[in-house]
Design an enzyme around this catalytic site. Structure first.
Site, PDB file in Angstrom:
ATOM      1  N   SER A  47       1.014  -1.135  -0.065  1.00 26.75           N
ATOM      2  CA  SER A  47      -0.016  -0.204  -0.070  1.00 26.75           C
ATOM      3  C   SER A  47       0.846   1.082  -0.049  1.00 26.75           C
ATOM      4  O   SER A  47       2.061   1.052   0.044  1.00 26.75           O
ATOM      5  CB  SER A  47      -0.763  -0.142   1.327  1.00 26.75           C
ATOM      6  OG  SER A  47      -0.024   0.246   2.346  1.00 26.75           O
ATOM      7  N   ASP A  79      -0.400  -1.138  -4.194  1.00 30.68           N
ATOM      8  CA  ASP A  79      -1.935  -1.558  -3.817  1.00 30.68           C
ATOM      9  C   ASP A  79      -2.531  -0.067  -3.545  1.00 30.68           C
ATOM     10  O   ASP A  79      -1.997   0.387  -2.543  1.00 30.68           O
ATOM     11  CB  ASP A  79      -1.574  -2.353  -2.672  1.00 30.68           C
ATOM     12  CG  ASP A  79      -3.131  -3.030  -2.511  1.00 30.68           C
ATOM     13  OD1 ASP A  79      -3.935  -3.071  -3.072  1.00 30.68           O
ATOM     14  OD2 ASP A  79      -2.967  -3.405  -1.129  1.00 30.68           O
ATOM     15  N   HIS A  80      -3.692   0.188  -4.111  1.00 32.95           N
ATOM     16  CA  HIS A  80      -4.447   1.376  -3.611  1.00 32.95           C
ATOM     17  C   HIS A  80      -3.803   2.646  -3.874  1.00 32.95           C
ATOM     18  O   HIS A  80      -3.973   3.593  -2.738  1.00 32.95           O
ATOM     19  CB  HIS A  80      -5.103   1.254  -2.320  1.00 32.95           C
ATOM     20  CG  HIS A  80      -5.988   0.031  -2.221  1.00 32.95           C
ATOM     21  ND1 HIS A  80      -7.331   0.210  -2.640  1.00 32.95           N
ATOM     22  CD2 HIS A  80      -5.948  -1.214  -1.606  1.00 32.95           C
ATOM     23  CE1 HIS A  80      -7.784  -1.095  -2.302  1.00 32.95           C
ATOM     24  NE2 HIS A  80      -7.153  -1.711  -1.817  1.00 32.95           N
ATOM     25  N   GLU A 133     -10.120   0.901  -9.894  1.00 32.18           N
ATOM     26  CA  GLU A 133     -11.178   0.496  -8.699  1.00 32.18           C
ATOM     27  C   GLU A 133     -12.573   1.131  -8.938  1.00 32.18           C
ATOM     28  O   GLU A 133     -12.478   2.373  -9.201  1.00 32.18           O
ATOM     29  CB  GLU A 133     -10.602   0.568  -7.437  1.00 32.18           C
ATOM     30  CG  GLU A 133     -11.504   0.255  -6.316  1.00 32.18           C
ATOM     31  CD  GLU A 133     -10.920  -0.154  -5.122  1.00 32.18           C
ATOM     32  OE1 GLU A 133      -9.683  -0.689  -5.091  1.00 32.18           O
ATOM     33  OE2 GLU A 133     -11.432  -0.315  -4.089  1.00 32.18           O
ATOM     34  N   GLY A 182     -10.085  -5.278   5.954  1.00 31.29           N
ATOM     35  CA  GLY A 182     -10.025  -5.726   7.436  1.00 31.29           C
ATOM     36  C   GLY A 182     -10.952  -6.627   7.791  1.00 31.29           C
ATOM     37  O   GLY A 182     -11.804  -7.104   7.052  1.00 31.29           O
ATOM     38  N   GLY A 213      -9.796  -9.722   1.308  1.00 27.71           N
ATOM     39  CA  GLY A 213      -9.621 -11.072   1.547  1.00 27.71           C
ATOM     40  C   GLY A 213      -9.836 -11.655   2.989  1.00 27.71           C
ATOM     41  O   GLY A 213     -10.013 -12.678   3.200  1.00 27.71           O
ATOM     42  N   ASN A 235      -4.307  -9.146   3.629  1.00 27.10           N
ATOM     43  CA  ASN A 235      -3.215  -8.263   4.343  1.00 27.10           C
ATOM     44  C   ASN A 235      -3.581  -8.570   5.923  1.00 27.10           C
ATOM     45  O   ASN A 235      -2.659  -9.230   6.567  1.00 27.10           O
ATOM     46  CB  ASN A 235      -3.387  -6.828   4.021  1.00 27.10           C
ATOM     47  CG  ASN A 235      -2.321  -6.171   4.529  1.00 27.10           C
ATOM     48  OD1 ASN A 235      -1.408  -6.687   5.163  1.00 27.10           O
ATOM     49  ND2 ASN A 235      -1.915  -4.872   4.253  1.00 27.10           N
TER      50      ASN A 235
HETATM   51  P1  13P Z   1      -7.590  -7.282   3.928  1.00 25.45           P
HETATM   52  O1  13P Z   1      -6.681  -6.458   4.748  1.00 25.45           O
HETATM   53  O2  13P Z   1      -9.112  -7.378   4.435  1.00 25.45           O
HETATM   54  O3  13P Z   1      -7.191  -8.478   3.801  1.00 25.45           O
HETATM   55  O4  13P Z   1      -7.578  -6.592   2.437  1.00 25.45           O
HETATM   56  C1  13P Z   1      -6.408  -6.314   2.120  1.00 25.45           C
HETATM   57  C2  13P Z   1      -6.392  -5.741   0.616  1.00 25.45           C
HETATM   58  O5  13P Z   1      -7.507  -5.718   0.170  1.00 25.45           O
HETATM   59  C3  13P Z   1      -5.272  -4.946   0.096  1.00 25.45           C
HETATM   60  O6  13P Z   1      -5.531  -4.438  -1.183  1.00 25.45           O
END
Ligand code: 13P
Length: 287
Positions: A47, A79-80, A133, A182, A213, A235
């Site tokens: 991230s 990521d993001h 996204e 999360g 996830g 994550n």
């Molecule tokens: P989680 O922290 O819910 O597993 O999500 C991680 C995520 O989507 C990172 O892009």
């Protein structure tokens, strides 16, 4: 094979490429160990905060060195990343994969910025894979005590998704389909029909990415993959194992000060969780 080739193979064969986030060398070591044992490709994410902590160029060098030493197909994703300039910096640093997340912007501005990143990234690296996204993804990658309600208007509209993909020319779409970042007090309830609907509306060369996830029951993950998800992000669950194992070790061994003695049990604990996820996503023995 490029990362996009791996996504195509996953979609064709009905499994998902694991996307796992790192902010420490120990996390990456655990992921590589498991991927080697299970012969799975790896999509590693940082991230914005994780990349700032580790350094973008340092992340690129780390991933490259593991790829060279192990021969694993292992790819690095931003990521993001939340603005165009930051995403371009990741391209320049040598990331294999870009996620530009402008989903908080109005639809037309999301298209404009995402398209700009796609054009920039492809002009620098023909093999790069770019993700955009669409929808309102709630939560953050930690354990949240509260119930997080997902409203119908947060969800990705399949018709908008088609327009978004067509205009931006992204390789991967991250939709909101009942998922959240999360772990929340309530259990997520994925809208599998929506996943399937988005999947059939998009061309096969576009991947469908499931974010958030962590905390999703295994059965829902399997259904999502059946409906066409071919890349899944995790994550929080790995962070929780890391923090718990580290706390346990230092509490039980207060005299130990050598990092390479403190951290191996933490790596081992993370490996169990990572193995669970890689098996669940069906990416075992795909190399
Ligand atoms: P989680 O922290 O819910 O597993 O999500 C991680 C995520 O989507 C990172 O892009």
């Amino acid at each position: 094979m490029t990362l996009n080739d791996w996504f195509k193979k996953a979609l064709r064969e009905g499994w998902a490429v694991p996307h796992l986030n790192i902010s420490s060398l120990e996390q990456l070591k655990a992921m590589v160990n498991v991927a080697l044992r299970l012969s799975s490709p790896l999509h590693i994410g940082t991230s914005s905060g994780e990349a700032k902590y580790l350094g973008m160029r340092q992340c690129v060098a780390l991933i490259r060195s593991f790829r060279e030493d192990t021969g694993l197909p292992i790819f690095l994703n931003s990521d993001h990343f939340g603005n165009v300039e930051e995403a371009k910096r990741a391209v320049d640093a040598g990331y294999d994969s870009i996620h530009i997340d402008l989903s908080r912007e109005p639809f037309e501005l999301n298209i404009k910025g995402t398209k700009e990143v796609v054009e920039y990234a492809k002009s620098k690296n023909k093999e790069i894979s770019v993700e955009g996204e669409l929808g309102y993804l709630r939560g953050s990658s930690k354990v949240q005590k509260e119930v997080i309600q997902i409203n119908p208007e947060d969800m990705t509209d399949p018709e908008q998704a088609v327009k978004f993909v067509k205009e931006t020319k992204i390789d991967r779409l991250a939709p909101v389909v009942g998922n959240l970042h999360g772990i929340a007090a309530n259990e997520p309830n994925l809208d599998i029909a929506r996943v399937a609907n988005i999947r059939v509306s998009l061309p096969d060369f576009v991947s469908l990415v499931l974010h958030g996830g962590s905390g999703i029951p295994d059965e829902q993950i399997r259904e999502a993959v059946k409906a066409g998800i071919n890349n899944i992000h995790v994550n929080t669950e790995i962070r929780v194992v890391y923090a718990d194992a580290l706390r346990k070790f230092v509490t039980e061994n207060p005299e130990e000060t050598t990092p390479y003695k403190i951290l191996p049990p933490v790596i081992e604990a993370m490996e169990k969780k990572i193995e669970e996820k890689i098996k669940l996503f069906g990416s075992v023995n795909r190399i």
